[in-house]
Write an enzyme that holds these catalytic residues in place. Sequence first.
Site, PDB file in Angstrom:
ATOM      1  N   ASN A 164      34.667 -66.108   3.075  1.00  0.00           N
ATOM      2  CA  ASN A 164      35.532 -67.060   2.386  1.00  0.00           C
ATOM      3  C   ASN A 164      35.563 -68.465   2.998  1.00  0.00           C
ATOM      4  O   ASN A 164      35.706 -69.449   2.281  1.00  0.00           O
ATOM      5  CB  ASN A 164      36.956 -66.505   2.280  1.00  0.00           C
ATOM      6  CG  ASN A 164      37.544 -66.109   3.611  1.00  0.00           C
ATOM      7  OD1 ASN A 164      36.842 -65.663   4.519  1.00  0.00           O
ATOM      8  ND2 ASN A 164      38.850 -66.252   3.748  1.00  0.00           N
TER       9      ASN A 164
ATOM     10  N   GLU B  94      43.463 -67.426  17.250  1.00  0.00           N
ATOM     11  CA  GLU B  94      42.488 -68.493  17.053  1.00  0.00           C
ATOM     12  C   GLU B  94      43.244 -69.821  17.197  1.00  0.00           C
ATOM     13  O   GLU B  94      44.446 -69.886  16.969  1.00  0.00           O
ATOM     14  CB  GLU B  94      41.884 -68.422  15.640  1.00  0.00           C
ATOM     15  CG  GLU B  94      41.409 -67.050  15.211  1.00  0.00           C
ATOM     16  CD  GLU B  94      39.965 -66.751  15.571  1.00  0.00           C
ATOM     17  OE1 GLU B  94      39.421 -67.464  16.433  1.00  0.00           O
ATOM     18  OE2 GLU B  94      39.403 -65.815  14.996  1.00  0.00           O
TER      19      GLU B  94
ATOM     20  N   GLU C 245      40.986 -60.905  13.712  1.00  0.00           N
ATOM     21  CA  GLU C 245      41.802 -61.634  12.736  1.00  0.00           C
ATOM     22  C   GLU C 245      41.507 -60.993  11.399  1.00  0.00           C
ATOM     23  O   GLU C 245      40.440 -61.174  10.821  1.00  0.00           O
ATOM     24  CB  GLU C 245      41.442 -63.117  12.754  1.00  0.00           C
ATOM     25  CG  GLU C 245      42.496 -63.990  12.103  1.00  0.00           C
ATOM     26  CD  GLU C 245      42.062 -64.541  10.760  1.00  0.00           C
ATOM     27  OE1 GLU C 245      42.662 -64.113   9.752  1.00  0.00           O
ATOM     28  OE2 GLU C 245      41.144 -65.360  10.709  1.00  0.00           O
TER      29      GLU C 245
ATOM     30  N   CYS D 160      43.044 -65.487   3.755  1.00  0.00           N
ATOM     31  CA  CYS D 160      43.832 -64.409   4.363  1.00  0.00           C
ATOM     32  C   CYS D 160      45.236 -64.864   4.728  1.00  0.00           C
ATOM     33  O   CYS D 160      46.145 -64.039   4.848  1.00  0.00           O
ATOM     34  CB  CYS D 160      43.110 -63.844   5.582  1.00  0.00           C
ATOM     35  SG  CYS D 160      42.656 -65.085   6.822  1.00  0.00           S
TER      36      CYS D 160
END
Length: 486
Positions: free
Chosen positions: A155, A466, A253, A287
């Site tokens: 994505n 992150e 993640e 997400c």
Amino acid sequence: MAEAVPAALGGLFIDGRRVETAERLDVVDPATGRVVGNVARGGVEHVDAAVAAARAAGEGPWGRTTGRDRSKVLLRISELIRENADELVRLESLDVGKPVGLCRPVDVETAAEQYAYCAALAQTMDGSVRSTPFPAHAYTVREPVGVVAAITPFNFPLVLSSTKIAPALAAGNTVVHKPAADTSLSALFMAQLFLDAGVPAGVVNVVTGSGGVVGEALLRHPGVDKVAFTGSTEVGRHAAAVSGQNLTQVTMELGGNAANIVFADADVESAIGAAVKAFVFNTGQFCMGGPRLLVERPLYETVLGILAQAVPGVPLGDPRDPATVVGPLASARQREVVEGYVEQARASGARVVCGGARPELPGDLADGFFYCPTVLADVKSTDPVVAEEVFGPVLTVQPFDSEDEAVEMANGTPYGLAAGLQTRDVARAHRVASRLRAGIVWVNDWALLDPAVPFGGVGASGFGREYGPEALHSYTRTKSVVVSLA
């Protein structure tokens, strides 16, 4: 019609060289459904070669570079991303269907900023002196973990690779990157930019191919010291379990299913804007999107009425048109998944406020993977469209009657990646944010992201962070040195 993929871009990138393979992967333009080129399909032998190259590069001059020297290289990468912005925008749009009007300020600029931010972090890898009760000089140093397997989804190819490769390089690691099989163009393009920026051969390698072959080989490889994974929760569970067999360090993640809470005291116009952005951004393939809208009951029908008017007006169409906001889904498969959720909800009694169908588009776009942004009301928390990650432009809207109920509903799925709330009450904003089970909470907006602000999941959304200094920490290990003074 979209331009073809340059043939020179299609090879794997191992030890500073393009490597061609007999087996190929088609590149499909999501806006037209047409094959526009192909890239290499790597195998286990290519993973072995890439890991060996990364290991050798880490034991060579790159492993002895100072943080200041790495900082200069990372800054040059950032500059080259901006200098090559036009081509990166073209490749991301061609590969994923991203609207070019959003791709430049979001994808390309975010990646450039991440390398620049990590350039600063590279100079902060300092240890500390520790006091002890015995006669000794004790101190800590932070060292790179070694060879990093960076596995990223379809994505946000450019952005999500930068969230892993930038801090990995800043900390002095080497990388084998496996991008999603469907969307690997920007990763292959970036491989050359790394060399041009002064990254030695072998420090960053790119192996394209299937998750079942290339991804699995990386997860099981004894030469990999860390796995940095972004993807679905289901695949993430498998990746963590397999990596654990070698006791490989991992960060995950994973999926999300965020709730966006609108309280009755919210600025309605601002709240609606945040709600629309939260579910149509990147055609819902985000997400950290907000597919669940929880509205305090006095505003419920008002909000539905505004959404019914506003959402169909969001520009949908050719991602190469700068005015387009919503492009196609990344693949025919992903559109079928989204359609399945909507049809299941409709059969269960959900009210389709708007959308719920494929749009009628002219010319080449008629065969693209488009789906109208869809708003569903009268849904139940147990409906799959509410309880699971849809990963498409679908918004469910549910009413609530109290703050406690809103928090309970928001925390009512296994996911915990992001959450949001819309309110004018500052005390409520802090109070509710503290109760939401999520790695990042936005108040009175959505998707405010910056390389300095960490994000990551809890629960089924994974672990590790992150962005921010926290990202750099996960790519280092601490060594203690104790020198006796006796």
